[in-house]
Design a protein around this motif. Structure first.
Motif, PDB file in Angstrom:
ATOM      1  N   LEU A   1       0.867  -1.180   0.000  1.00  0.00           N
ATOM      2  CA  LEU A   1       0.000   0.000   0.000  1.00  0.00           C
ATOM      3  C   LEU A   1       0.906   1.233   0.000  1.00  0.00           C
ATOM      4  O   LEU A   1       1.999   1.193   0.559  1.00  0.00           O
ATOM      5  CB  LEU A   1      -0.890   0.015   1.244  1.00  0.00           C
ATOM      6  N   PRO A   2       0.457   2.325  -0.599  1.00  0.00           N
ATOM      7  CA  PRO A   2       1.356   3.481  -0.732  1.00  0.00           C
ATOM      8  C   PRO A   2       1.658   4.181   0.594  1.00  0.00           C
ATOM      9  O   PRO A   2       0.837   4.191   1.505  1.00  0.00           O
ATOM     10  CB  PRO A   2       0.582   4.411  -1.672  1.00  0.00           C
TER      11      PRO A   2
ATOM     12  N   LYS B   1     -13.642 -14.340 -18.487  1.00  0.00           N
ATOM     13  CA  LYS B   1     -12.443 -14.506 -17.671  1.00  0.00           C
ATOM     14  C   LYS B   1     -11.308 -15.121 -18.500  1.00  0.00           C
ATOM     15  O   LYS B   1     -10.151 -14.735 -18.375  1.00  0.00           O
ATOM     16  CB  LYS B   1     -12.792 -15.375 -16.462  1.00  0.00           C
TER      17      LYS B   1
ATOM     18  N   ASP C   1      -7.847 -13.167  -0.335  1.00  0.00           N
ATOM     19  CA  ASP C   1      -7.107 -12.549  -1.439  1.00  0.00           C
ATOM     20  C   ASP C   1      -7.686 -13.006  -2.780  1.00  0.00           C
ATOM     21  O   ASP C   1      -7.520 -14.145  -3.180  1.00  0.00           O
ATOM     22  CB  ASP C   1      -5.631 -12.968  -1.296  1.00  0.00           C
ATOM     23  N   GLY C   2      -8.366 -12.094  -3.448  1.00  0.00           N
ATOM     24  CA  GLY C   2      -9.025 -12.468  -4.700  1.00  0.00           C
ATOM     25  C   GLY C   2      -8.196 -12.195  -5.938  1.00  0.00           C
ATOM     26  O   GLY C   2      -8.669 -12.369  -7.050  1.00  0.00           O
ATOM     27  N   HIS C   3      -6.948 -11.729  -5.781  1.00  0.00           N
ATOM     28  CA  HIS C   3      -6.116 -11.427  -6.961  1.00  0.00           C
ATOM     29  C   HIS C   3      -5.626 -12.737  -7.562  1.00  0.00           C
ATOM     30  O   HIS C   3      -4.675 -13.322  -7.064  1.00  0.00           O
ATOM     31  CB  HIS C   3      -4.886 -10.621  -6.565  1.00  0.00           C
TER      32      HIS C   3
ATOM     33  N   GLY D   1      -2.128 -13.172 -11.479  1.00  0.00           N
ATOM     34  CA  GLY D   1      -0.749 -13.658 -11.481  1.00  0.00           C
ATOM     35  C   GLY D   1      -0.716 -15.170 -11.345  1.00  0.00           C
ATOM     36  O   GLY D   1       0.026 -15.855 -12.051  1.00  0.00           O
TER      37      GLY D   1
ATOM     38  N   VAL E   1      -1.618 -16.667 -14.636  1.00  0.00           N
ATOM     39  CA  VAL E   1      -0.573 -16.459 -15.645  1.00  0.00           C
ATOM     40  C   VAL E   1       0.581 -17.437 -15.405  1.00  0.00           C
ATOM     41  O   VAL E   1       1.069 -18.093 -16.327  1.00  0.00           O
ATOM     42  CB  VAL E   1      -0.067 -14.988 -15.611  1.00  0.00           C
ATOM     43  N   VAL E   2       0.987 -17.530 -14.135  1.00  0.00           N
ATOM     44  CA  VAL E   2       2.080 -18.445 -13.799  1.00  0.00           C
ATOM     45  C   VAL E   2       1.648 -19.889 -14.104  1.00  0.00           C
ATOM     46  O   VAL E   2       2.406 -20.671 -14.690  1.00  0.00           O
ATOM     47  CB  VAL E   2       2.483 -18.289 -12.311  1.00  0.00           C
TER      48      VAL E   2
ATOM     49  N   GLY F   1       2.972 -23.345  -4.566  1.00  0.00           N
ATOM     50  CA  GLY F   1       3.354 -21.953  -4.799  1.00  0.00           C
ATOM     51  C   GLY F   1       2.215 -21.071  -4.332  1.00  0.00           C
ATOM     52  O   GLY F   1       1.123 -21.119  -4.886  1.00  0.00           O
TER      53      GLY F   1
ATOM     54  N   LEU G   1      -1.143 -11.491  -2.753  1.00  0.00           N
ATOM     55  CA  LEU G   1      -1.118 -10.065  -3.114  1.00  0.00           C
ATOM     56  C   LEU G   1      -1.872  -9.199  -2.127  1.00  0.00           C
ATOM     57  O   LEU G   1      -2.026  -8.004  -2.345  1.00  0.00           O
ATOM     58  CB  LEU G   1      -1.688  -9.849  -4.526  1.00  0.00           C
TER      59      LEU G   1
ATOM     60  N   GLY H   1       4.867 -16.100  -4.351  1.00  0.00           N
ATOM     61  CA  GLY H   1       5.008 -15.055  -5.362  1.00  0.00           C
ATOM     62  C   GLY H   1       3.994 -13.976  -5.066  1.00  0.00           C
ATOM     63  O   GLY H   1       3.094 -14.163  -4.254  1.00  0.00           O
TER      64      GLY H   1
ATOM     65  N   PRO I   1       6.678  -9.132  -8.174  1.00  0.00           N
ATOM     66  CA  PRO I   1       6.260  -8.603  -9.470  1.00  0.00           C
ATOM     67  C   PRO I   1       7.487  -8.260 -10.310  1.00  0.00           C
ATOM     68  O   PRO I   1       8.472  -7.759  -9.788  1.00  0.00           O
ATOM     69  CB  PRO I   1       5.495  -7.325  -9.103  1.00  0.00           C
TER      70      PRO I   1
END
Ligand code: B12
Length: 374
Positions: free
Chosen positions: A22-23, A91, A251-253, A256, A259-260, A296, A300, A328, A350
């Motif tokens: 987070l920023p 999707k 965590d719903g992201h 990645g 893709v992996v 793995g 995120l 990851g 990332p």
């Protein structure tokens, strides 16, 4: 600037530490000031459409419209967007696109300055916003307890029962009943449970695209060498290296992870993708059932310092500490040592080239196999 030229009405600029955490106040201010510089110093906002009349822009806009129209027609032919989403088509389109993009970045076909070109040999750490997720969890639980202790439970239960009845009979307005229950301080979980009794819970089907990543990098020497290494593992061990990619907690992201998964599968790994929102114990059980060499964890949402150690522990508890764990995702480098000490064999943030992560994972699996046979 591209957004302003495109006539945007609302603009968000990501902070420089976007892919790390987070920023911070500092990075948020630079992100905000980037917009202010565009607004105050470039004067492009004084013109309604700075690109009007540009042949190139008109052409690009037309191309975009034409391509978008083809997709809209494809969706229409499927019976509309609801069907397209339900069938998993939408999707899969996103995932295909993401895998293609990742392959283009990893192979250097698309340049991202500082990520795959013009990199420093050694990057300095930057200050990050560190959040103690155990403290956040404890304070949220305490708040929930206070809410529950101070509301009128009978009224809440009656409102939730009304909601369930409405879901069952279709009589009345579902949203109205949900709002009424929440005004009495029913929680989101309770409101969704009340409807789940009738509607059940939606479970996304786990599909992954295949061949998209491989098609971009096929023929590149390093890709072919790695494929040969995996084939060799198969010859030696009688099966391919098998990996489960897990998504834990809230965590719903999953982009990645997908893709992996697709790239690893194109390389020749046997891949299982766990469902979203698993507990560490569930993930450990599934990994054991599937007889994987490694898990793995794609993390995120900043849960890694709690969830990864819990997964390692769950594997131990279930007698499977020969399954190795790596991670990851958006994990600040400041947390790496903690995770290594907790049992992670490797961490891929990332910007990691998928080939590099695959090579490391294969080496770690080989190491673990050698220990087992010794
Ligand atoms: C896309 C995105 C979303 C999408 C997710 C869509 C989807 N289905 O995945 C949407 C819009 C839904 C979303 C929602 C939210 N997001 Co978001 N999101 C992002 C974003 C911009 C990009 C993530 C991504 O897809 N990257 C592309 C993939 C390919 O990269 P990757 O996952 O990092 O994977 C690479 C490596 O990490 C590694 N890797 C990753 N996993 C694995 C696994 C294995 C096995 C291996 C080998 C390697 C590996 O290899 C990959 C290739 O290099 C990130 C910021 C960022 N730039 O990273 C924020 C970010 C992750 N989101 C964030 C937040 C806060 C949220 C929300 C909570 C926002 C909100 N308040 O609602 C919600 C939470 C939703 C939820 N339930 O979890 C924060 C998390 C903060 C943190 N960790 O401390 C981030 C970091 C942004 C930020 N800086 O604030 N988000």
């Amino acid at each position: 600037m591209a957004a302003v030229f495109g006539g945007t009405q609302s603009l968000h600029t990501n902070a420089l530490d976007e892919a790390i955490a987070l920023p911070t106040e500092f990075s948020s201010r630079i992100a905000r000031n980037t917009q202010l510089v565009i607004q105050e110093e470039t004067h492009i906002t004084n013109v309604i459409d700075p690109w009007a009349g540009s042949y190139m822009m008109e052409k690009l806009t037309q191309d975009l419209v034409d391509e978008a129209w083809k997709i809209i027609e494809e969706v229409e032919s499927m019976g509309g967007m609801t069907h397209a989403v339900e069938s998993g088509w939408a999707k899969m389109k996103i995932e295909g696109c993401a895998a293609d993009k990742q392959a283009r970045i990893d192979s250097g076909k698309d340049v991202i300055v500082g990520v795959n070109k013009y990199k420093l040999a050694k990057e300095d750490m930057i200050d990050i916003r560190d959040i103690d997720n155990n403290a956040v969890r404890d304070s949220q639980i305490a708040r929930l307890k206070t809410v529950r202790a101070n509301r009128d439970s009978d009224q809440v239960n009656a409102a939730l029962a009304d909601l369930t009845r409405c879901a069952e009979t279709g009589e009345g307005n579902l949203l109205d009943f949900a709002v009424k229950a929440m005004r009495l301080r029913a929680t989101v979980g309770e409101v969704s449970d009340a409807m789940e009794k009738i509607f059940g819970r939606f479970r996304a089907t786990q599909q992954t695209v295949s061949g998209v990543y491989g098609a971009v990098v096929e023929g590149m020497a390093s890709w072919e060498t790695l494929k040969a290494e995996i084939a060799k593992f198969n010859d030696e061990e009688g099966r391919r290296p098998r990996i489960m990619i897990a998504k834990l907690g809230q965590d719903g992201h999953d982009r990645g992870a997908k893709v992996v998964a697709t790239a690893f599968a194109d390389l020749g790994f046997d891949i299982d993708v766990g469902p979203l929102f698993q507990t560490p114990e569930e993930a450990a059980r599934l990994a054991i059932e599937n007889d994987v060499h490694a898990i793995g964890v794609s993390s995120l949402a900043a849960g890694h310092k709690t969830l990864l150690p819990a997964l390692v522990q769950a594997l131990k508890d279930q007698g499977a500490d020969d399954i190795i764990v790596f991670a990851g995702g958006v994990i600040p480098p400041q947390d790496y040592d903690f995770l290594f000490a907790a049992g992670a064999k490797a961490i891929f943030g990332p910007g990691t080239r998928i080939e590099d992560s695959a090579m490391t994972v294969l080496a770690e699996i080989r190491k673990a196999r050698a220990q087992v046979t010794a």
